[in-house]
Design a protein around this motif. Structure first.
Motif: not given
Length: 720
Positions: A39-45, A69-73, A576-580
């Motif tokens: 699990t990864l927790i971060d305030p921003t995608p 891009d944390l969503v992609r990672l 990641g911005h768009d997915v969030a």
């Protein structure tokens, strides 16, 4: 014999998407530990690479070139991503607090949360200045200021390397715009401390060449619209003020009660804290065995050691020691494409040093953005005919992209007999049935979704809002629900954790909508699926698909494009911005929208069959035609570009059969895109449309007028 997936038995939680954790995610994707849930927790995608920040400010890099891009990672690593700030960790109970969701349990936890700024405590700072980190707000403010044409007086608070780099970068960018900057760097003590004498002289010389004023041993008392008010009673005028000092650890780090150094979590050579289950790296950590200044180079070099030791703590790796080098290469930007380099007493300066720094930075970013393609395993040598076509060339979508196609479903349901009971009415084309009991009208519906995200809380919220769409579309008030789950194979401990998260999230959404969970069913399978069966109460006749009349106006409450975004995200191609933003839209409650649309003559929620499919259902049920205006249909951020790149949901080909005559353009393709928790499509009398649309927009919905109803029975026309 089919081998089911191995069960998950331990939870590893990475708190923060810093440079060390980003590299750990990449390594984990290449070599995951069987049985461990990551699990990864971060305030921003998306997080920013700080090493390229001065280059962005100077205009050498585009904003997107800094993005990790944390969503992609997370997708590549097979990790569930939780977007939100951590506000506390309880080591005794092994729980992590993130506002707005149930606590997240862990067996092993690692922190890479960087540092925060103490400058906002300076009177007036939060109203009239901006910290250099986080990058997002700073980048927006700086871009706006750079595009202005007024005075270019800039105050930088903090005379360390970071503040001086920023000052020179801003001076260069402003001059490139034809403005005459007046930039001053303020420090309460001596600036540029801790550097070698030659490096310090080089930087002071570069500041002079950039015409940046350095003011040392100056105390700032407050910040106002006019500028910086100093302790000696003078005012230093400034039109843009940035803070690059006052860095401190997050308060909750020390509040954990573990050993720390001035709030920085103390770790051993194993990067392990005084609690063996908690690790740390990057700027939030204090290397007790080998103290070092805060520098990105140590965070990067710690990644392989942290990766190995986290696996060891979970039961499947070899312990390693982290021994940071005694000195490290310092590469400092000097405004224009020139840099200064220093290590082991050696010093160099010039354009070639900047090119060297640029190559290092780009190589680091390439490691985190160019991820190996994960291809499906080859088919067996001998297999049944049609297997390759049935499997397809890409992973099956989640959400509504995993539904059965409209035509296939219609053929199967055609064999279903009409209800034999007089108190049960199946409404043609609608997803809910009408029940009548002693004068009480009730609607009944069910929905079940294959997971589109590994975060069970987010997935449950999306599934609940998706199921509520059928109730809202008929003008009913949600009443009761049963929760129907398929859980992946987990240990009993992890199953309990996941169930608690799901039940808490489901209760929050459904109780917020006025419904209560009254039971449900769970089973074990290969992957998570979440479904709800719902009832709703009607105070008047239901709003169905069949009431639209010629002359009515069509309103849509949400943009389309979620199927395309989610399909691209599964392949690591979506921002990641768009997915969030897509996730946020899917979690937008439609209750207030349904209240605004109480005068609708016909209504449906736009889900798996796409806008065209649901529009055709309305046209056929109402005996009317519909005209859709392509340019008026709202589209989610990023969806059109992905459609132009050829991304399609796995359900797209079947949805396309609803209107094969339409051209194959990106804009038209989105009309067939399966939506999950999509908006409401409503037909209203023309005289009520404008007022209703205004009410929807005032209620916070990105609603739009997208077409009209005609007297051409069953026809769907799409105009530019």
């Amino acid at each position: 014999m089919h081998q089911p997936p191995l069960p998950l038995t331990r939870d590893l939680v990475l708190v923060g998407g810093g440079h060390t954790h980003a590299l750990v995610l990449r390594k984990w994707g290449m070599d995951p530990l069987p049985g461990a849930r990551l699990t990864l927790i971060d305030p921003t995608p998306v997080t920013a690479y700080s090493g390229m920040l001065p280059g962005f400010v100077a205009g050498h890099y585009a904003r997107t070139e800094l993005d990790i891009d944390l969503v992609r990672l997370a997708r590549f690593a097979g990790a569930r991503l939780i977007l939100g700030p951590v506000t506390g960790i309880d080591p005794a109970r092994r729980l992590i607090e993130v506002p707005g969701r149930p606590p997240i349990a862990y067996d092993v936890c690692s922190l890479d949360v960087g540092i925060t700024s103490a400058i906002p405590g300076l009177p007036g700072f939060s109203d009239h200045a901006v910290p250099a980190k986080p990058l997002g707000p700073f980048a927006d403010r700086w871009t706006g200021f750079l595009e202005d044409e007024g005075p270019a007086r800039v105050g930088v608070i903090g005379g360390g390397v970071a503040g001086c780099e920023l000052a020179m970068a801003m001076a260069h960018a402003l001059r490139q715009r034809g403005r005459s900057p007046e930039i001053t760097v303020f420090d309460s003590a001596q600036a540029l401390q801790g550097l070698g004498a030659r490096t310090e002289r080089g930087l002071r010389g570069a500041l002079k060449r950039n015409e940046v004023t350095l003011r040392e041993h100056v105390v700032i008392e407050r910040v106002s619209e006019a500028g910086l008010h100093l302790a000696d009673g003078t005012l230093s005028p400034a039109d843009f003020i940035v803070g690059a000092a006052g860095a401190k650890p997050h308060d909750w780090v020390a509040a954990m009660g573990l050993e720390h150094e001035d709030g920085f979590l103390s770790v051993s050579a194993r990067l392990q804290s005084s609690d063996p289950a908690i690790f740390a790296a990057g700027d939030c950590a204090h290397l007790a065995h080998a103290p070092r200044p805060k520098a990105g180079v140590f965070a990067v070099r710690a990644a392989p050691v942290l990766f190995s030791n986290l696996r060891a703590a979970l039961g499947g790796g070899t312990w390693r020691r982290f021994e940071p080098q005694g000195d490290y290469l310092k590469l400092i930007s000097l405004g224009r494409q020139s840099a200064l380099g220093a290590r082991f007493g050696l010093f160099a300066e010039g354009d070639w040093v900047w090119r060297w720094k640029d190559r290092i930075d780009r190589r680091f970013m390439e490691r985190l953005s160019t991820l190996p393609a994960m291809t499906p395993p080859p088919l067996p040598r001998h297999h049944a005919a049609g297997l390759a076509e049935a499997r397809g060339s890409k992973p099956m979508c989640g959400g509504c992209g995993a539904k059965v196609g409209r035509a296939t479903l219609a053929r199967a349901l055609a064999t279903l007999p009409a209800p034999a009971r007089s108190d049960v009415t199946a409404l043609p084309g609608d997803d809910a049935a009408l029940l009548q009991m002693d004068g009480v009208r009730q609607v009944l519906t069910t929905d079940h979704l294959r997971a589109l995200t590994l975060d069970p809380v987010l997935m449950t919220r999306i599934a609940a809002h998706h199921a509520l769409g059928d109730i809202h579309a008929m003008g009913a008030r949600p009443q009761a629900a049963t929760l129907n789950l398929t859980l992946p194979r987990l240990s009993d401990t992890l199953s309990e954790r996941m169930l608690e998260e799901i039940v808490t999230a489901a209760t929050e959404v459904l109780r917020g909508a006025g419904a209560e969970i009254v039971g449900g069913h769970s089973s074990i399978g290969d992957e998570l699926t979440v479904g709800f069966s719902l009832t709703g109460l009607l105070e008047r006749a239901p709003i169905t698909l069949s009431g639209a009349q010629p002359g009515d106006v069509l309103l849509l409450t949400k943009p389309i494009g979620s199927g395309t975004l989610l399909a691209a995200e599964m392949q690591g191609a979506a921002s990641g911005h768009d997915v969030a933003a897509c996730w946020e839209l899917m979690c937008q409650d439609q209750a207030a929208a349904a209240a605004c649309l109480r005068d609708a003559r016909a209504m449906t929620d736009v889900t798996g069959f796409g806008l065209i499919g649901h529009a055709r259902n309305m046209a056929e049920a109402s005996g009317c035609g519909l005209v859709l205006s392509l340019s008026a249909i709202p589209v989610m951020a990023g969806a059109r570009a992905l459609a132009e790149a050829g991304h399609r949901s796995t359900l797209y080909p079947q949805n396309r059969e609803a209107a094969p005559e339409l051209p194959e353009t990106a804009a038209h393709a989105l009309l067939f895109d399966p939506q999950t928790a999509g908006g409401l499509l409503a037909a209203l009398p023309a005289e009520a449309a404008a007022e209703t649309l205004d009410a929807l927009q005032r209620a916070g919905y990105p609603a739009a007028r997208i077409g009209r109803v005609t007297d051409r029975a069953g026809s769907i026309e799409v105009t530019p």
